[in-house]
Write a protein that holds these residues in place. Structure first.
Motif, PDB file in Angstrom:
ATOM      1  N   ARG A   1      65.111  66.845  81.070  1.00  0.00           N
ATOM      2  CA  ARG A   1      64.263  66.163  80.103  1.00  0.00           C
ATOM      3  C   ARG A   1      63.359  67.188  79.424  1.00  0.00           C
ATOM      4  O   ARG A   1      62.895  68.136  80.052  1.00  0.00           O
ATOM      5  CB  ARG A   1      63.407  65.108  80.793  1.00  0.00           C
ATOM      6  N   PRO A   2      63.063  66.969  78.162  1.00  0.00           N
ATOM      7  CA  PRO A   2      62.136  67.894  77.502  1.00  0.00           C
ATOM      8  C   PRO A   2      60.732  67.725  78.058  1.00  0.00           C
ATOM      9  O   PRO A   2      60.363  66.680  78.576  1.00  0.00           O
ATOM     10  CB  PRO A   2      62.207  67.480  76.030  1.00  0.00           C
ATOM     11  N   HIS A   3      59.965  68.774  77.953  1.00  0.00           N
ATOM     12  CA  HIS A   3      58.589  68.762  78.429  1.00  0.00           C
ATOM     13  C   HIS A   3      57.801  67.716  77.644  1.00  0.00           C
ATOM     14  O   HIS A   3      57.995  67.574  76.441  1.00  0.00           O
ATOM     15  CB  HIS A   3      57.974  70.161  78.246  1.00  0.00           C
ATOM     16  N   PRO A   4      56.884  66.959  78.282  1.00  0.00           N
ATOM     17  CA  PRO A   4      56.155  65.900  77.573  1.00  0.00           C
ATOM     18  C   PRO A   4      55.389  66.401  76.344  1.00  0.00           C
ATOM     19  O   PRO A   4      55.189  65.667  75.397  1.00  0.00           O
ATOM     20  CB  PRO A   4      55.189  65.352  78.617  1.00  0.00           C
ATOM     21  N   ALA A   5      54.965  67.645  76.346  1.00  0.00           N
ATOM     22  CA  ALA A   5      54.209  68.164  75.210  1.00  0.00           C
ATOM     23  C   ALA A   5      55.093  68.351  73.981  1.00  0.00           C
ATOM     24  O   ALA A   5      54.601  68.412  72.861  1.00  0.00           O
ATOM     25  CB  ALA A   5      53.551  69.478  75.586  1.00  0.00           C
ATOM     26  N   THR A   6      56.405  68.424  74.176  1.00  0.00           N
ATOM     27  CA  THR A   6      57.300  68.665  73.045  1.00  0.00           C
ATOM     28  C   THR A   6      57.968  67.391  72.560  1.00  0.00           C
ATOM     29  O   THR A   6      58.919  67.450  71.814  1.00  0.00           O
ATOM     30  CB  THR A   6      58.386  69.679  73.456  1.00  0.00           C
ATOM     31  N   MET A   7      57.472  66.220  72.961  1.00  0.00           N
ATOM     32  CA  MET A   7      58.116  64.966  72.579  1.00  0.00           C
ATOM     33  C   MET A   7      57.579  64.412  71.262  1.00  0.00           C
ATOM     34  O   MET A   7      57.632  63.228  71.019  1.00  0.00           O
ATOM     35  CB  MET A   7      57.952  63.924  73.689  1.00  0.00           C
ATOM     36  N   GLY A   8      57.074  65.213  70.410  1.00  0.00           N
ATOM     37  CA  GLY A   8      56.628  64.740  69.121  1.00  0.00           C
ATOM     38  C   GLY A   8      55.160  64.383  69.078  1.00  0.00           C
ATOM     39  O   GLY A   8      54.724  63.701  68.164  1.00  0.00           O
ATOM     40  N   GLY A   9      54.385  64.812  70.035  1.00  0.00           N
ATOM     41  CA  GLY A   9      52.944  64.584  70.019  1.00  0.00           C
ATOM     42  C   GLY A   9      52.562  63.132  70.208  1.00  0.00           C
ATOM     43  O   GLY A   9      51.799  62.574  69.424  1.00  0.00           O
ATOM     44  N   VAL A  10      53.087  62.477  71.223  1.00  0.00           N
ATOM     45  CA  VAL A  10      52.746  61.087  71.501  1.00  0.00           C
ATOM     46  C   VAL A  10      51.285  61.032  71.918  1.00  0.00           C
ATOM     47  O   VAL A  10      50.860  61.717  72.834  1.00  0.00           O
ATOM     48  CB  VAL A  10      53.652  60.514  72.613  1.00  0.00           C
ATOM     49  N   ASP A  11      50.523  60.201  71.233  1.00  0.00           N
ATOM     50  CA  ASP A  11      49.093  60.088  71.502  1.00  0.00           C
ATOM     51  C   ASP A  11      48.820  58.728  72.126  1.00  0.00           C
ATOM     52  O   ASP A  11      48.985  57.696  71.490  1.00  0.00           O
ATOM     53  CB  ASP A  11      48.307  60.249  70.198  1.00  0.00           C
ATOM     54  N   ILE A  12      48.424  58.728  73.396  1.00  0.00           N
ATOM     55  CA  ILE A  12      48.131  57.483  74.103  1.00  0.00           C
ATOM     56  C   ILE A  12      46.624  57.335  74.165  1.00  0.00           C
ATOM     57  O   ILE A  12      45.935  58.155  74.755  1.00  0.00           O
ATOM     58  CB  ILE A  12      48.738  57.498  75.518  1.00  0.00           C
ATOM     59  N   ARG A  13      46.121  56.260  73.547  1.00  0.00           N
ATOM     60  CA  ARG A  13      44.688  55.994  73.549  1.00  0.00           C
ATOM     61  C   ARG A  13      44.440  54.581  74.042  1.00  0.00           C
ATOM     62  O   ARG A  13      45.190  53.670  73.727  1.00  0.00           O
ATOM     63  CB  ARG A  13      44.108  56.131  72.157  1.00  0.00           C
ATOM     64  N   LEU A  14      43.360  54.434  74.772  1.00  0.00           N
ATOM     65  CA  LEU A  14      42.946  53.115  75.228  1.00  0.00           C
ATOM     66  C   LEU A  14      41.955  52.530  74.233  1.00  0.00           C
ATOM     67  O   LEU A  14      41.146  53.254  73.657  1.00  0.00           O
ATOM     68  CB  LEU A  14      42.272  53.208  76.594  1.00  0.00           C
ATOM     69  N   PRO A  15      41.974  51.223  74.042  1.00  0.00           N
ATOM     70  CA  PRO A  15      40.927  50.625  73.205  1.00  0.00           C
ATOM     71  C   PRO A  15      39.578  50.730  73.910  1.00  0.00           C
ATOM     72  O   PRO A  15      39.503  50.886  75.134  1.00  0.00           O
ATOM     73  CB  PRO A  15      41.368  49.175  73.054  1.00  0.00           C
ATOM     74  N   TRP A  16      38.494  50.615  73.154  1.00  0.00           N
ATOM     75  CA  TRP A  16      37.175  50.809  73.727  1.00  0.00           C
ATOM     76  C   TRP A  16      36.877  49.795  74.809  1.00  0.00           C
ATOM     77  O   TRP A  16      36.214  50.101  75.808  1.00  0.00           O
ATOM     78  CB  TRP A  16      36.107  50.743  72.632  1.00  0.00           C
ATOM     79  N   TRP A  17      37.378  48.578  74.668  1.00  0.00           N
ATOM     80  CA  TRP A  17      37.055  47.538  75.643  1.00  0.00           C
ATOM     81  C   TRP A  17      37.815  47.705  76.951  1.00  0.00           C
ATOM     82  O   TRP A  17      37.435  47.138  77.961  1.00  0.00           O
ATOM     83  CB  TRP A  17      37.303  46.157  75.055  1.00  0.00           C
ATOM     84  N   ALA A  18      38.877  48.485  76.948  1.00  0.00           N
ATOM     85  CA  ALA A  18      39.633  48.705  78.180  1.00  0.00           C
ATOM     86  C   ALA A  18      38.829  49.528  79.179  1.00  0.00           C
ATOM     87  O   ALA A  18      39.076  49.460  80.382  1.00  0.00           O
ATOM     88  CB  ALA A  18      40.954  49.396  77.871  1.00  0.00           C
TER      89      ALA A  18
END
Length: 68
Positions: free
Chosen positions: A8-25
């Motif tokens: 599998r490719p390294h997670p950093a090279t997967m196209g820059g997937v940005d996972i953010r939580l909403p403020w209320w989470a």
């Protein structure tokens, strides 16, 4: 005969997937934790709600019947 393994490719090279939580989470669990901590530290603020005497009597009667 050996099979080729796919790496599998390294997670950093997967196209820059940005996972953010909403403020209320993060805010809601923090608020719940702080409010419960305050109730534990100062239980005199957590007064029992006064219920309807008829409802209280009914619950007591149900407990007596179950205990028999």
């Amino acid at each position: 005969m050996s099979a080729r393994t796919h790496t599998r490719p390294h997670p950093a090279t997967m196209g820059g997937v940005d996972i953010r939580l909403p403020w209320w989470a993060l805010a809601l669990p923090a608020i719940a934790f702080v409010s419960l901590l305050i109730l534990i530290l100062n239980p005199s603020d957590a007064q029992a709600a006064t219920g309807d005497p008829a409802l209280t009597h009914l619950v007591e009667r149900a407990q007596q019947l179950i205990a028999r």
